[in-house]
Design a protein around this motif. Structure first.
Motif, PDB file in Angstrom:
ATOM      1  N   PHE A   1      -3.884   4.345   4.370  1.00 40.90           N
ATOM      2  CA  PHE A   1      -4.065   3.146   4.012  1.00 40.90           C
ATOM      3  C   PHE A   1      -2.740   2.175   4.561  1.00 40.90           C
ATOM      4  O   PHE A   1      -1.808   2.263   3.980  1.00 40.90           O
ATOM      5  CB  PHE A   1      -4.390   2.796   2.872  1.00 40.90           C
ATOM      6  CG  PHE A   1      -4.993   1.273   2.557  1.00 40.90           C
ATOM      7  CD1 PHE A   1      -4.556   0.414   1.401  1.00 40.90           C
ATOM      8  CD2 PHE A   1      -5.974   0.927   3.117  1.00 40.90           C
ATOM      9  CE1 PHE A   1      -5.298  -0.648   1.167  1.00 40.90           C
ATOM     10  CE2 PHE A   1      -6.540  -0.406   2.776  1.00 40.90           C
ATOM     11  CZ  PHE A   1      -6.213  -1.070   1.846  1.00 40.90           C
TER      12      PHE A   1
ATOM     13  N   THR B   1      14.004  -6.553   1.797  1.00 45.92           N
ATOM     14  CA  THR B   1      12.788  -5.884   1.495  1.00 45.92           C
ATOM     15  C   THR B   1      12.758  -5.676   0.042  1.00 45.92           C
ATOM     16  O   THR B   1      13.748  -5.928  -0.743  1.00 45.92           O
ATOM     17  CB  THR B   1      12.969  -4.502   2.085  1.00 45.92           C
ATOM     18  OG1 THR B   1      14.228  -3.795   1.724  1.00 45.92           O
ATOM     19  CG2 THR B   1      13.033  -4.587   3.902  1.00 45.92           C
TER      20      THR B   1
ATOM     21  N   ILE C   1      -0.804  -1.497   5.161  1.00 48.99           N
ATOM     22  CA  ILE C   1      -0.801  -2.663   4.709  1.00 48.99           C
ATOM     23  C   ILE C   1       0.256  -3.473   5.291  1.00 48.99           C
ATOM     24  O   ILE C   1       1.370  -3.059   5.400  1.00 48.99           O
ATOM     25  CB  ILE C   1      -0.705  -2.949   3.215  1.00 48.99           C
ATOM     26  CG1 ILE C   1      -1.731  -1.800   2.577  1.00 48.99           C
ATOM     27  CG2 ILE C   1      -1.015  -4.273   2.735  1.00 48.99           C
ATOM     28  CD1 ILE C   1      -1.654  -1.753   1.185  1.00 48.99           C
TER      29      ILE C   1
ATOM     30  N   TYR D   1       3.644  -1.252   5.837  1.00 51.55           N
ATOM     31  CA  TYR D   1       3.498  -0.318   4.750  1.00 51.55           C
ATOM     32  C   TYR D   1       2.579   0.652   5.058  1.00 51.55           C
ATOM     33  O   TYR D   1       1.292   0.276   5.489  1.00 51.55           O
ATOM     34  CB  TYR D   1       3.305  -0.808   3.313  1.00 51.55           C
ATOM     35  CG  TYR D   1       4.380  -1.782   2.863  1.00 51.55           C
ATOM     36  CD1 TYR D   1       4.256  -3.329   3.104  1.00 51.55           C
ATOM     37  CD2 TYR D   1       5.446  -1.588   1.983  1.00 51.55           C
ATOM     38  CE1 TYR D   1       5.268  -4.069   2.631  1.00 51.55           C
ATOM     39  CE2 TYR D   1       6.164  -2.443   1.512  1.00 51.55           C
ATOM     40  CZ  TYR D   1       6.259  -3.763   1.879  1.00 51.55           C
ATOM     41  OH  TYR D   1       7.183  -4.493   1.334  1.00 51.55           O
TER      42      TYR D   1
ATOM     43  N   PHE E   1       9.507  -1.306  -4.875  1.00 50.50           N
ATOM     44  CA  PHE E   1       8.348  -1.402  -5.667  1.00 50.50           C
ATOM     45  C   PHE E   1       8.345  -0.193  -6.795  1.00 50.50           C
ATOM     46  O   PHE E   1       8.888   0.923  -6.369  1.00 50.50           O
ATOM     47  CB  PHE E   1       6.977  -0.987  -4.653  1.00 50.50           C
ATOM     48  CG  PHE E   1       6.618  -2.120  -3.969  1.00 50.50           C
ATOM     49  CD1 PHE E   1       6.989  -2.404  -2.761  1.00 50.50           C
ATOM     50  CD2 PHE E   1       5.634  -3.150  -4.603  1.00 50.50           C
ATOM     51  CE1 PHE E   1       6.783  -3.560  -2.208  1.00 50.50           C
ATOM     52  CE2 PHE E   1       5.199  -4.032  -3.853  1.00 50.50           C
ATOM     53  CZ  PHE E   1       5.632  -4.359  -2.637  1.00 50.50           C
ATOM     54  N   GLY E   2       7.778  -0.307  -7.846  1.00 47.86           N
ATOM     55  CA  GLY E   2       7.432   0.680  -8.569  1.00 47.86           C
ATOM     56  C   GLY E   2       6.005   1.437  -8.152  1.00 47.86           C
ATOM     57  O   GLY E   2       5.467   0.942  -7.170  1.00 47.86           O
ATOM     58  N   LYS E   3       5.593   2.571  -8.900  1.00 45.30           N
ATOM     59  CA  LYS E   3       4.794   3.354  -8.410  1.00 45.30           C
ATOM     60  C   LYS E   3       3.239   2.592  -8.905  1.00 45.30           C
ATOM     61  O   LYS E   3       2.320   3.016  -8.104  1.00 45.30           O
ATOM     62  CB  LYS E   3       4.606   4.695  -8.881  1.00 45.30           C
ATOM     63  CG  LYS E   3       5.874   5.641  -8.068  1.00 45.30           C
ATOM     64  CD  LYS E   3       5.702   7.135  -8.416  1.00 45.30           C
ATOM     65  CE  LYS E   3       6.692   7.705  -7.869  1.00 45.30           C
ATOM     66  NZ  LYS E   3       6.206   8.017  -6.433  1.00 45.30           N
ATOM     67  N   GLY E   4       3.476   1.709  -9.647  1.00 41.79           N
ATOM     68  CA  GLY E   4       2.106   1.211 -10.049  1.00 41.79           C
ATOM     69  C   GLY E   4       1.766   1.626 -11.340  1.00 41.79           C
ATOM     70  O   GLY E   4       1.763   2.884 -11.739  1.00 41.79           O
TER      71      GLY E   4
ATOM     72  N   LEU F   1       1.404  -3.412  -9.823  1.00 42.03           N
ATOM     73  CA  LEU F   1       2.776  -3.103  -9.092  1.00 42.03           C
ATOM     74  C   LEU F   1       3.887  -4.099  -9.605  1.00 42.03           C
ATOM     75  O   LEU F   1       3.848  -5.153  -9.432  1.00 42.03           O
ATOM     76  CB  LEU F   1       2.584  -2.805  -7.628  1.00 42.03           C
ATOM     77  CG  LEU F   1       1.724  -2.031  -7.086  1.00 42.03           C
ATOM     78  CD1 LEU F   1       0.928  -2.225  -5.870  1.00 42.03           C
ATOM     79  CD2 LEU F   1       2.496  -0.612  -7.048  1.00 42.03           C
TER      80      LEU F   1
ATOM     81  N   SER G   1       2.362   4.693  -4.423  1.00 45.96           N
ATOM     82  CA  SER G   1       3.000   3.163  -4.225  1.00 45.96           C
ATOM     83  C   SER G   1       3.080   2.952  -2.724  1.00 45.96           C
ATOM     84  O   SER G   1       2.729   3.993  -2.075  1.00 45.96           O
ATOM     85  CB  SER G   1       4.294   3.119  -4.850  1.00 45.96           C
ATOM     86  OG  SER G   1       4.404   1.611  -4.686  1.00 45.96           O
ATOM     87  N   LEU G   2       3.497   1.688  -2.396  1.00 42.05           N
ATOM     88  CA  LEU G   2       3.589   1.365  -1.047  1.00 42.05           C
ATOM     89  C   LEU G   2       4.821   1.917  -0.531  1.00 42.05           C
ATOM     90  O   LEU G   2       5.693   1.956  -1.209  1.00 42.05           O
ATOM     91  CB  LEU G   2       3.589  -0.058  -1.030  1.00 42.05           C
ATOM     92  CG  LEU G   2       2.351  -0.890  -1.549  1.00 42.05           C
ATOM     93  CD1 LEU G   2       2.909  -2.494  -1.851  1.00 42.05           C
ATOM     94  CD2 LEU G   2       1.168  -0.837  -0.367  1.00 42.05           C
TER      95      LEU G   2
ATOM     96  N   GLN H   1       0.246   3.506   2.356  1.00 47.30           N
ATOM     97  CA  GLN H   1      -0.087   3.845   1.210  1.00 47.30           C
ATOM     98  C   GLN H   1      -1.084   4.931   1.044  1.00 47.30           C
ATOM     99  O   GLN H   1      -2.132   4.820   1.626  1.00 47.30           O
ATOM    100  CB  GLN H   1      -0.872   2.703   0.414  1.00 47.30           C
ATOM    101  CG  GLN H   1      -0.899   2.895  -1.055  1.00 47.30           C
ATOM    102  CD  GLN H   1      -1.259   1.567  -1.909  1.00 47.30           C
ATOM    103  OE1 GLN H   1      -2.143   0.993  -1.329  1.00 47.30           O
ATOM    104  NE2 GLN H   1      -0.812   1.500  -3.218  1.00 47.30           N
TER     105      GLN H   1
ATOM    106  N   THR I   1      10.220  -3.205   8.962  1.00 51.66           N
ATOM    107  CA  THR I   1      10.285  -4.596   9.048  1.00 51.66           C
ATOM    108  C   THR I   1      10.184  -5.220  10.505  1.00 51.66           C
ATOM    109  O   THR I   1      10.922  -4.993  11.540  1.00 51.66           O
ATOM    110  CB  THR I   1      11.862  -5.003   8.442  1.00 51.66           C
ATOM    111  OG1 THR I   1      11.653  -4.351   7.193  1.00 51.66           O
ATOM    112  CG2 THR I   1      11.869  -6.417   8.661  1.00 51.66           C
TER     113      THR I   1
ATOM    114  N   PHE J   1       6.200  -7.234   7.349  1.00 52.70           N
ATOM    115  CA  PHE J   1       6.433  -5.971   6.954  1.00 52.70           C
ATOM    116  C   PHE J   1       5.121  -4.880   7.049  1.00 52.70           C
ATOM    117  O   PHE J   1       4.117  -5.401   6.819  1.00 52.70           O
ATOM    118  CB  PHE J   1       6.737  -5.636   5.387  1.00 52.70           C
ATOM    119  CG  PHE J   1       8.111  -6.651   5.295  1.00 52.70           C
ATOM    120  CD1 PHE J   1       8.120  -7.979   4.854  1.00 52.70           C
ATOM    121  CD2 PHE J   1       9.468  -6.100   5.230  1.00 52.70           C
ATOM    122  CE1 PHE J   1       8.896  -8.753   4.648  1.00 52.70           C
ATOM    123  CE2 PHE J   1      10.541  -6.920   4.796  1.00 52.70           C
ATOM    124  CZ  PHE J   1      10.407  -8.100   4.781  1.00 52.70           C
TER     125      PHE J   1
ATOM    126  N   LEU K   1       7.291   1.387   2.558  1.00 52.58           N
ATOM    127  CA  LEU K   1       7.732   0.564   3.929  1.00 52.58           C
ATOM    128  C   LEU K   1       8.119   1.351   5.035  1.00 52.58           C
ATOM    129  O   LEU K   1       8.595   2.489   4.978  1.00 52.58           O
ATOM    130  CB  LEU K   1       9.141  -0.269   3.309  1.00 52.58           C
ATOM    131  CG  LEU K   1       9.604  -1.126   4.473  1.00 52.58           C
ATOM    132  CD1 LEU K   1       8.606  -2.169   4.701  1.00 52.58           C
ATOM    133  CD2 LEU K   1      10.775  -1.925   3.980  1.00 52.58           C
TER     134      LEU K   1
END
Lengths: 112, 112
Positions: A91, B99, A93, A36, B102-105, B88, A43-44, A38, A49, A34, A46
């Motif tokens: 960023f 997939t 990832i 991502y 995610f939460g925002k952290g 996170l 948050s990340l 940021q 895939t 995957f 997506l």
């Protein structure tokens, strides 16, 4: 175990150039990886895939012609940012699925 | 309503405190729940991985899942300055090919 590497860790490029980022699963095979991105304090998100031997599946709003993904082997996926512009600075990832998702250390892209 | 809600913090605690981090979610299909720790400018690191409701303990970390309330928690005992990071939560309907959402952290700051 479950180590994912990314290269380069940081890249600075001029606007209009293309940048390739590599993601490798070092000690396991990953049929699915995957990608991502940021932004600071976010948050990340997506992007896509990547499945080994087939075309990547992109999330809504992600330009597949701009973010080229290749997953040529069970341990390597690449993301190429084509004709990069300053707004692509972020960023990036990757993660590889080995039971759950294991993340790489990230690549910081700065487009001048 | 977002699929996964997580308070962004920052949450500031003194060294040695017990920390409670939480996420709520709306999708009852989620079955697998993860907590990742992300240090600044690094990729997320998997801390805990749980299935369905219940508790899981690993050293100073305890993950709790309450599917009836759609609520998950991560407890950190005897918190250390090195625990300062963004945490996170992530979840998915199945462990295989889905997939992660995610939460925002939540940013945690542990002061000496």
């Amino acid at each position: 175990g479950a180590v994912v590497s990314q290269h380069p860790s940081r890249v600075i490029c001029k606007s209009g150039t293309s940048v390739k980022i590599e993601c490798r699963s070092l000690d396991f095979q990953a049929t699915t990886m995957f990608w991502y991105r940021q932004f600071p304090k976010q948050s990340l998100m997506l992007m896509a895939t990547s499945n080994e031997g087939s075309k990547a599946t992109y999330e809504q709003g992600v330009e597949k012609d701009k973010f080229l993904i290749n997953h040529a082997s069970l341990t390597l996926s690449t993301l190429t940012v084509t004709s990069a512009h300053p707004e692509d600075s972020s960023f990036y990832i990757c993660s590889a699925r080995g039971g759950t998702q294991y993340f790489g250390p990230g690549t910081r892209l700065l487009v001048l | 309503q977002k699929e996964v809600e997580q308070d962004p913090g920052p949450l500031s605690v003194p060294e040695g405190a017990i920390v409670s981090l939480n996420c709520t979610y709306s999708n009852s299909a989620f079955q697998y729940f993860m907590w990742y720790r992300q240090y600044s400018r690094k990729g997320p690191e998997l801390l805990m991985y749980t299935y369905s409701s219940g508790n899981k303990e690993d050293g100073r970390f305890t993950a709790q899942v309450d599917k009836s309330s759609k609520y998950i928690s991560l407890f950190i005992r005897d918190s250390q300055p090195s625990d300062s990071a963004t945490y996170l939560c992530a979840m998915t309907p199945n462990s295989g090919y889905s997939t992660l959402t995610f939460g925002k952290g939540t940013m945690l700051l542990v002061s000496p």
